[in-house]
Design an enzyme around this catalytic site. Sequence first.
Site, PDB file in Angstrom:
ATOM      1  N   GLY D 149       0.826  -1.197   0.000  1.00  0.00           N
ATOM      2  CA  GLY D 149       0.000   0.000   0.000  1.00  0.00           C
ATOM      3  C   GLY D 149       0.864   1.252   0.000  1.00  0.00           C
ATOM      4  N   CYS D 150       0.224   2.384  -0.291  1.00  0.00           N
ATOM      5  CA  CYS D 150       0.983   3.637  -0.441  1.00  0.00           C
ATOM      6  C   CYS D 150       1.512   4.133   0.903  1.00  0.00           C
ATOM      7  CB  CYS D 150       0.118   4.690  -1.115  1.00  0.00           C
ATOM      8  SG  CYS D 150      -1.523   4.908  -0.394  1.00  0.00           S
ATOM      9  N   TYR D 151       0.640   4.298   1.884  1.00  0.00           N
ATOM     10  CA  TYR D 151       1.127   4.737   3.200  1.00  0.00           C
ATOM     11  C   TYR D 151       2.175   3.769   3.746  1.00  0.00           C
ATOM     12  CZ  TYR D 151      -2.681   8.218   3.790  1.00  0.00           C
ATOM     13  OH  TYR D 151      -3.526   9.293   3.674  1.00  0.00           O
ATOM     14  N   THR D 153       4.280   1.881   2.310  1.00  0.00           N
ATOM     15  CA  THR D 153       5.574   2.007   1.641  1.00  0.00           C
ATOM     16  C   THR D 153       6.363   3.178   2.203  1.00  0.00           C
ATOM     17  OG1 THR D 153       4.755   1.010  -0.404  1.00  0.00           O
ATOM     18  CG2 THR D 153       6.686   2.449  -0.595  1.00  0.00           C
TER      19      THR D 153
END
Lengths: 346, 346, 346, 346
Positions: D149-151, D153
């Site tokens: 996921g973005c957060y 990472t």
Amino acid sequence: MKKINVGIVGATGYAGAELARILCQHPYVNISSVSSVSYEGKLYSDVFENFRGILDLTLENASAVIEKSDVIFASLPHGLSEPLAETCLEKGKLLIDLGADFRMYDENDYSEWYKRAYSHPEIHKYARYCLPELYRDKVKEAKIIGNPGCYPTSIALACAPALSNALVRTDNIIIDSKSGVTGAGRGLTQNSHYPDTNEAFSAYKACQHRHTPEIEQTLSDVAGTELRVTFIPHLLPVNRGIESTVYMNLNEGVTKEKVRECYQKAYAGEKFVRLIPDGCYANIKNVRMSNYCDISLHFDMRCNRLVVCSVIDNMVKGAAGQAVQNMNIYYGYPEDTALCAVPQQF
Amino acid sequence: MKKINVGIVGATGYAGAELARILCQHPYVNISSVSSVSYEGKLYSDVFENFRGILDLTLENASAVIEKSDVIFASLPHGLSEPLAETCLEKGKLLIDLGADFRMYDENDYSEWYKRAYSHPEIHKYARYCLPELYRDKVKEAKIIGNPGCYPTSIALACAPALSNALVRTDNIIIDSKSGVTGAGRGLTQNSHYPDTNEAFSAYKACQHRHTPEIEQTLSDVAGTELRVTFIPHLLPVNRGIESTVYMNLNEGVTKEKVRECYQKAYAGEKFVRLIPDGCYANIKNVRMSNYCDISLHFDMRCNRLVVCSVIDNMVKGAAGQAVQNMNIYYGYPEDTALCAVPQQF
Amino acid sequence: MKKINVGIVGATGYAGAELARILCQHPYVNISSVSSVSYEGKLYSDVFENFRGILDLTLENASAVIEKSDVIFASLPHGLSEPLAETCLEKGKLLIDLGADFRMYDENDYSEWYKRAYSHPEIHKYARYCLPELYRDKVKEAKIIGNPGCYPTSIALACAPALSNALVRTDNIIIDSKSGVTGAGRGLTQNSHYPDTNEAFSAYKACQHRHTPEIEQTLSDVAGTELRVTFIPHLLPVNRGIESTVYMNLNEGVTKEKVRECYQKAYAGEKFVRLIPDGCYANIKNVRMSNYCDISLHFDMRCNRLVVCSVIDNMVKGAAGQAVQNMNIYYGYPEDTALCAVPQQF
Amino acid sequence: MKKINVGIVGATGYAGAELARILCQHPYVNISSVSSVSYEGKLYSDVFENFRGILDLTLENASAVIEKSDVIFASLPHGLSEPLAETCLEKGKLLIDLGADFRMYDENDYSEWYKRAYSHPEIHKYARYCLPELYRDKVKEAKIIGNPGCYPTSIALACAPALSNALVRTDNIIIDSKSGVTGAGRGLTQNSHYPDTNEAFSAYKACQHRHTPEIEQTLSDVAGTELRVTFIPHLLPVNRGIESTVYMNLNEGVTKEKVRECYQKAYAGEKFVRLIPDGCYANIKNVRMSNYCDISLHFDMRCNRLVVCSVIDNMVKGAAGQAVQNMNIYYGYPEDTALCAVPQQF
């Protein structure tokens, strides 16, 4: 002074919320009721959380608003204000309509652009199109006030002195307008989805925007002759504000000085129209959150052309502010009551 | 293939940084040197931190750039490219100038709008104005490439097919352009200070922008007759992108179909010009970070008028991208080398 | 009621312009004079064009402002308010200082963070730090009002009930704040140049922002014990608004209900502090252009932690609005005079 | 080199479009098919007009994509990737899933936060969670790649060196993250309606965001002990980018130099992680449109605390770019193939 009761039908759109914001600060009115089809039964301040502790009314329906109010402001999709107006007329209450149903003089113009006939043709004789700086006298004789559209307001004020003084030709008027995203309303669309709008810019509805006949109606009226315009609106990635750049060919022999003089005379007594000094530019940031219309004049003497830049806050002078200005005139309050806010420059 | 050495004079402005960004991805070149008056001696990646680990050269002066490079890109205030060009000519190196010094055919147009005479009039015969889609043949014969301005690029591509096919009148061309803030450069001004620019919009330099003679030069050239335009630029609160809306009066008997056909034919083989389908609008978001120019055609048949919307990324097709396109043509590389990025829609 | 004369020293910064905007709408004051070092002699409405026709005073110097005013608002870089204050004291005029010179109880805290000693140490005994919701009583005894900083206002209101009720530990307070760009002032810097700020986001001055000692002073005071905080500000690409997210470890046995109850009690009578219902989030858009501070409470019970989100308009409650609130208290006007604007949600 | 066929299921969301953008520039792949439930049968370039002339495929359904592709990228709401994965497994095709279905080691964590059990529990043994900088070895053994996921990472890269080297305590990790609006997806909501998002800022899903267990899984793994974090995401009014500010208490005796040394060592060979020099701040503008993660280290030695700022482009390193990075590793291509774009600073 006894306060009058005002209500808002369609209070959960942007224009409705802006009416609420302005009316909350109006010393002579009491907001008696607000309505919304989508949010009926909810607290107004749960829909617009900025109103928490300020306007905590429960949203009702349109009938309740009419019942509880002396003046009804309506901000509805076209077609829905006609039945509302009929009821208001019956009950002797003033309707100030921010929609399109009562703006056209000629039903044909309405039906051509809005693709529907009037449902209540008989009531239109009680309606007046009220752009105060041009038609202040109409306000007091109205039983239904047709409040002008946002683009037409910015454009009519930009062009009126040039046309009424025959400074320009009427066969070559080109209008390039740019509007902030609130102009597209509070309904969700891909075009107003943040990542699709931010850092984007384009024209839309080129030569087919429904404000065209309203623009032409007023410009023809002040020019004293039927005219047509090319009108291209664009979507501007800001919340508020309309800028209209209008291109008009000067009539022979008309000088810059003459033009400026006519504009000065036309707006000399108008608090809400500010003619910007030579060399400055009308900028939406200087009218934001206010009822002002700033106008700057520019000349392309190589092409014998007048260019007028005109800016308003589409939500205030272009909608709710002008509606309150009309109410003030109708009731004989000082015209700027609740409309004295200094524009928000930053 | 042996790589050529390219250098950038004026590398710490926005156009310079954009050149660096694009050239970093060019397989046939090596960035040999970058210069800056204000930042000489600093690391490039300390000025533009996005380049950290990618382009960590130390900023030098212009002489070093010329010495180390086969091709010199210059992005300088007007007047500063002429002496640079002389040196490049002497040393037999190609100068691609992103400034205004080598764009005009006629020195009078330059001196009238830029308020200075040429300092090196004798070298201008080696310069060519190179907007590839219109003047591709000029590129190979140039020793100095005058890279087009941003507004003129968007406008010339919008108008050329209409004018070269005599579809429109030449006496009533009105151009309403809007540019992102990078167009105003990296130098600090109150007008580009964030809180003064954000949520703001206005025209500027109305009828007096220095791109006017360049616009008129190209439009006159393709039309085959001297013409003048009214050109009003506006500052758009986005980083990148120019949208130009051009208004032209159709000649009698010209149909929509004819217009579309001429535009299709004109740009049939041009990778970087995309004619948008009927009913869609050219939007800066669809060309951002790319070398494309998107063009949409609109018709106000009530007024017999053609409206063309044209969009480019002012930093790419309007500056650095077009400069690289010119270099590619000059060297015989595929024209789109390093220019194949898909536009950034969001 | 006789109007008092108020003047603004440093009227051409953002806080100065915001003072002018609010004071123009204040029924009990007359703006007698405004000053600016950079723009002396110019019309105020030529510097801020939104004021055209509203505040057309000519900018003077500080002495003229003091001479003509009963109350002087100063918005100056630190160090410049001390001599001004001395003159005001001599002339028996109230100074409301929006800068940092009169905020610290202890000169050591000032000299450590601002790197200078007091130039007029003897006058500080007449100064009071006036954050009305916490120190309302101080206002009337002040001869110099030290108006709180923007970050400290948002943070003190976020933390006070938790600390004064010993709900949280004092050794682990972490504050992550985000401020709109007006907070960086009107002076030009690369960091507030539009293309460098727009679509950007980062922390700045981590652990070294000068508001740190002011934050710790107030939090220590309400907690009744010396404490330290980790404070990281970030630059937010919006014009106005501060959001502070504060992380505090709950003391053993403290429940959500207890926390909410303490906050409700603390702000029960405070018009300008709104405790947001459970499940909602304090959002800068709901306080913009107003003097409100909205506070929402969140709980990470897995980690036994309280998270408080607090928002203000940095220009209003964080600067000019709070200054006017202090003036209202000092003069016994209703505390919300000129501060009743409904926040601008969009 | 023979090109491999790649397809995208869910190609009309933002992550899908970003995959298409990056894959169009990948020299070793051919985009064979794209699918969308909502837009099946339409041209891809009619949905995303930036792709006109670049990717004009007709949108198909998921089955067609699987049939035509060697590698399938899926960008779908959670729950929908499991059946897809089963089919890919059967047919021996690699699935790279950008959703949440294959990220958790423990089904309990998934079911607790996503409120559903696995529909295909037996296939999860073929899945690997692949954040290359931490788990590069896992990629080649995967048959299903769970793309982070973005957060998570941005946070895992910010914390890993501190935790794996035992520099900080594990019981007091606080994470304050801010994400651009594309993170909320392309689906229409009031919260991402332009006028509601622009000039706004607030936290959301405080302490209850579904990325929490993924964050804790990785941080616990690198720390070698179970830990919990307080994680508060905020919505940032920009299109792209995540900034995470992470607060960690230093273990006794740990110096700044030691911390910096451990971070340098950890990321010495990692192209896509850039450790920013002392005194600079990780800024989303320096990684936009790129696969970089920039990390800056800050110290509050008064409180013995380490603050790490970490930025990524949520659409690239936080989604599509990292997925392509994983594909490159899996196939043995240079890891940065199609991921060499210089970040877009402005």
